[in-house]
Design an enzyme around this catalytic site. Structure first.
Site, mmCIF file in Angstrom:
data_model
loop_
_atom_site.group_PDB
_atom_site.id
_atom_site.type_symbol
_atom_site.label_atom_id
_atom_site.label_comp_id
_atom_site.label_asym_id
_atom_site.label_seq_id
_atom_site.Cartn_x
_atom_site.Cartn_y
_atom_site.Cartn_z
ATOM 1 N NE ARG A 124 -4.049 -1.914 2.132
ATOM 2 C CZ ARG A 124 -3.953 -2.839 3.087
ATOM 3 N NH1 ARG A 124 -3.058 -2.713 4.047
ATOM 4 N NH2 ARG A 124 -4.777 -3.847 3.098
ATOM 5 C CE LYS A 146 -2.050 14.185 -13.052
ATOM 6 N NZ LYS A 146 -2.554 14.764 -14.326
ATOM 7 C CD GLU A 188 4.854 17.308 -21.165
ATOM 8 O OE1 GLU A 188 4.201 18.303 -20.797
ATOM 9 O OE2 GLU A 188 4.362 16.162 -21.233
ATOM 10 C CE LYS A 230 4.094 17.991 -12.703
ATOM 11 N NZ LYS A 230 4.024 16.913 -13.675
ATOM 12 C CD GLU A 240 -5.558 16.531 -13.383
ATOM 13 O OE1 GLU A 240 -4.484 15.916 -13.390
ATOM 14 O OE2 GLU A 240 -6.391 16.448 -14.298
ATOM 15 N NE ARG A 244 -0.656 17.227 -11.041
ATOM 16 C CZ ARG A 244 0.129 16.390 -10.401
ATOM 17 N NH1 ARG A 244 -0.008 16.253 -9.108
ATOM 18 N NH2 ARG A 244 1.056 15.698 -11.032
ATOM 19 C CG ASN A 248 -3.932 16.633 -18.721
ATOM 20 O OD1 ASN A 248 -4.650 15.971 -19.456
ATOM 21 N ND2 ASN A 248 -3.031 16.081 -17.935
ATOM 22 C CG HIS A 251 -1.099 16.185 -21.698
ATOM 23 N ND1 HIS A 251 -0.469 17.407 -21.864
ATOM 24 C CD2 HIS A 251 -0.158 15.343 -21.195
ATOM 25 C CE1 HIS A 251 0.789 17.302 -21.456
ATOM 26 N NE2 HIS A 251 1.008 16.067 -21.058
ATOM 27 C CG HIS A 255 -2.884 11.411 -22.875
ATOM 28 N ND1 HIS A 255 -3.337 11.563 -21.597
ATOM 29 C CD2 HIS A 255 -1.539 11.621 -22.823
ATOM 30 C CE1 HIS A 255 -2.322 11.834 -20.786
ATOM 31 N NE2 HIS A 255 -1.232 11.895 -21.514
ATOM 32 C CG HIS A 268 3.904 12.176 -23.189
ATOM 33 N ND1 HIS A 268 2.531 12.056 -23.203
ATOM 34 C CD2 HIS A 268 4.187 13.191 -22.325
ATOM 35 C CE1 HIS A 268 2.007 12.947 -22.368
ATOM 36 N NE2 HIS A 268 2.990 13.652 -21.820
#
Ligand SMILES: O=C(O)C(=O)C[C@@H](O)[C@H](O)[C@H](O)COP(=O)(O)O
Ligand SMILES: [Zn+2]
Length: 363
Positions: A124, A146, A188, A230, A240, A244, A248, A251, A255, A268
């Site tokens: 965990r 993330k 980025e 960031k 997020e 945040r 994206n 993205h 994506h 990416h």
């Protein structure tokens, strides 16, 4: 490259981003976050032959009592799968990792995301230290917690927020980074300018040659300013719930492109570059910003040798279907990060599908 820099990320689980040349050889620094006596060094088939032995040796010199196993993934986004995650978990099991063990993620975004997710899930949650070796990982994926793997259905669909214990970005390793990877990272970097810092976009644009030539001062400046952006955003909104999402930008389109190409086409950063242009075009179509702003962003991305148009052969309807699984989408429909102009991004809900399709078709 000049002296080391340190950027602190505050919040409930604070950590430092260390930036500078030679960090991967600094065993004392790397070992400081290791609370127990076991570590799993996760890397990939491109990075491990270059740096894994040196990092492992540095760690062992500082912590001779520790057992440090190495787990190597095939290089490339196509390896960021549930199966790869399972293999990393098996490596932690073989190590007999206890809760005070630590995962060291040595590589680019794929390694960082998968290793971070394994650390998030083993017992965990155990510690993870990010050792980014690509520009993209240094300025983006190693920071903010993330972690994820991809599904054939969509990018990063299975994952967790799991902040690292520390980030060590050794800028000396960028000398051996392939050009294509360097440009992907710069996409980025340019994103921070596009969403929140028009002055930074100008600064970068004026230094395209220096950055592509990997001049130390230009790269160090770009990395530090990106990480500062960031860090500030994820400190204010780690999960997020709000701002945040601005990270994206580009993205939702990006994506969808990566997924449609089965993670074996544009990388990416390249997909995000195309996605940012499409997001800027969509913003213009919806009346939020001008086409001139989109032209300007496209020109800057082109200056860095990045792709700015959809790759041939992608079906707009299929891309739209992928976008419906974007993590920003809600029951009420698609949500996009759009902009009101350079440096002024915002989240827009209820974006009509026909406007998205028109942009994808270049109409
Ligand atoms: O850190 C974030 O938040 C980002 O969105 C940064 C992105 O550049 C990065 O690619 C991130 O992994 C994308 O996350 P996702 O939630 O869209 O899968
Ligand atoms: Zn990204």
């Amino acid at each position: 490259m000049s002296a080391r820099q340190r950027i602190d990320v505050g919040g409930a689980a604070p950590y430092a981003i260390h930036i500078g040349p030679g960090l991967l050889a600094d065993g004392e620094a790397l070992a400081a976050p290791l609370r127990g006596r076991q570590a799993l060094l996760v890397s990939d088939s491109h990075v491990a032959p270059l740096h894994a032995d040196a990092v492992r040796g540095a760690l062992l010199a500082a912590r001779p009592d520790a057992r440090i196993d190495t787990f190597v993934l095939p290089a490339g986004e196509a390896a960021k799968t549930l199966a790869g995650f399972g293999d990393a978990i098996a490596a932690l099991a073989a190590l007999g990792a206890t809760r005070d063990a630590c995962v060291y993620a040595l590589g680019g975004g794929v390694v960082g995301d998968l290793a971070g997710f394994a650390a998030a899930c083993w017992m965990r949650g155990i510690d993870c230290v990010q050792l980014p070796t690509s520009l993209l990982a240094m300025v983006d994926s190693s920071v903010g917690g993330k972690t994820a793997v991809d599904l054939p259905l969509g990018k990063n669909l299975v994952g967790a927020f799991h902040p690292p214990r520390a980030v060590f970005a050794d800028t000396a390793v960028l000398r051996s980074l392939p050009d294509r990877e360097l440009r992907a990272g710069l996409a980025e970097v340019l994103k921070y300018g596009a969403i929140a810092d028009a002055g930074f976009l100008d600064w970068l644009s004026g230094r395209a040659g220096a950055l592509l030539e990997r001049e130390d001062a230009a790269l160090a400046g770009a990395i530090a300013r990106s990480c500062a952006h960031k860090a500030a955003i994820v400190e204010r909104d780690p999960f997020e719930h709000g701002e945040r999402a601005l990270l994206n930008f580009g993205h939702t389109f990006g994506h969808a492109i990566e997924t449609a190409q089965a993670y074996d086409g544009l990388n990416h950063g390249e997909a995000v570059a195309v996605g940012m242009v499409l997001a800027a075009r969509l913003s213009a179509r919806l009346g939020h910003a001008s086409e001139a702003d989109a032209d300007r962003l496209q020109a800057v991305l082109e200056r860095f040798g990045l792709p700015v148009a959809l790759p041939a052969g992608l079906d707009p309807d299929a891309l739209l279907a992928h976008m419906r699984l974007d993590k920003k989408a809600q029951a009420s429909g698609l949500r996009f990060v759009l902009w009101d102009g350079i440096g002024r991004a915002r989240v827009v809900a209820g974006v009509p599908a026909d406007a998205v399709l028109a942009v994808l078709r270049g109409a």
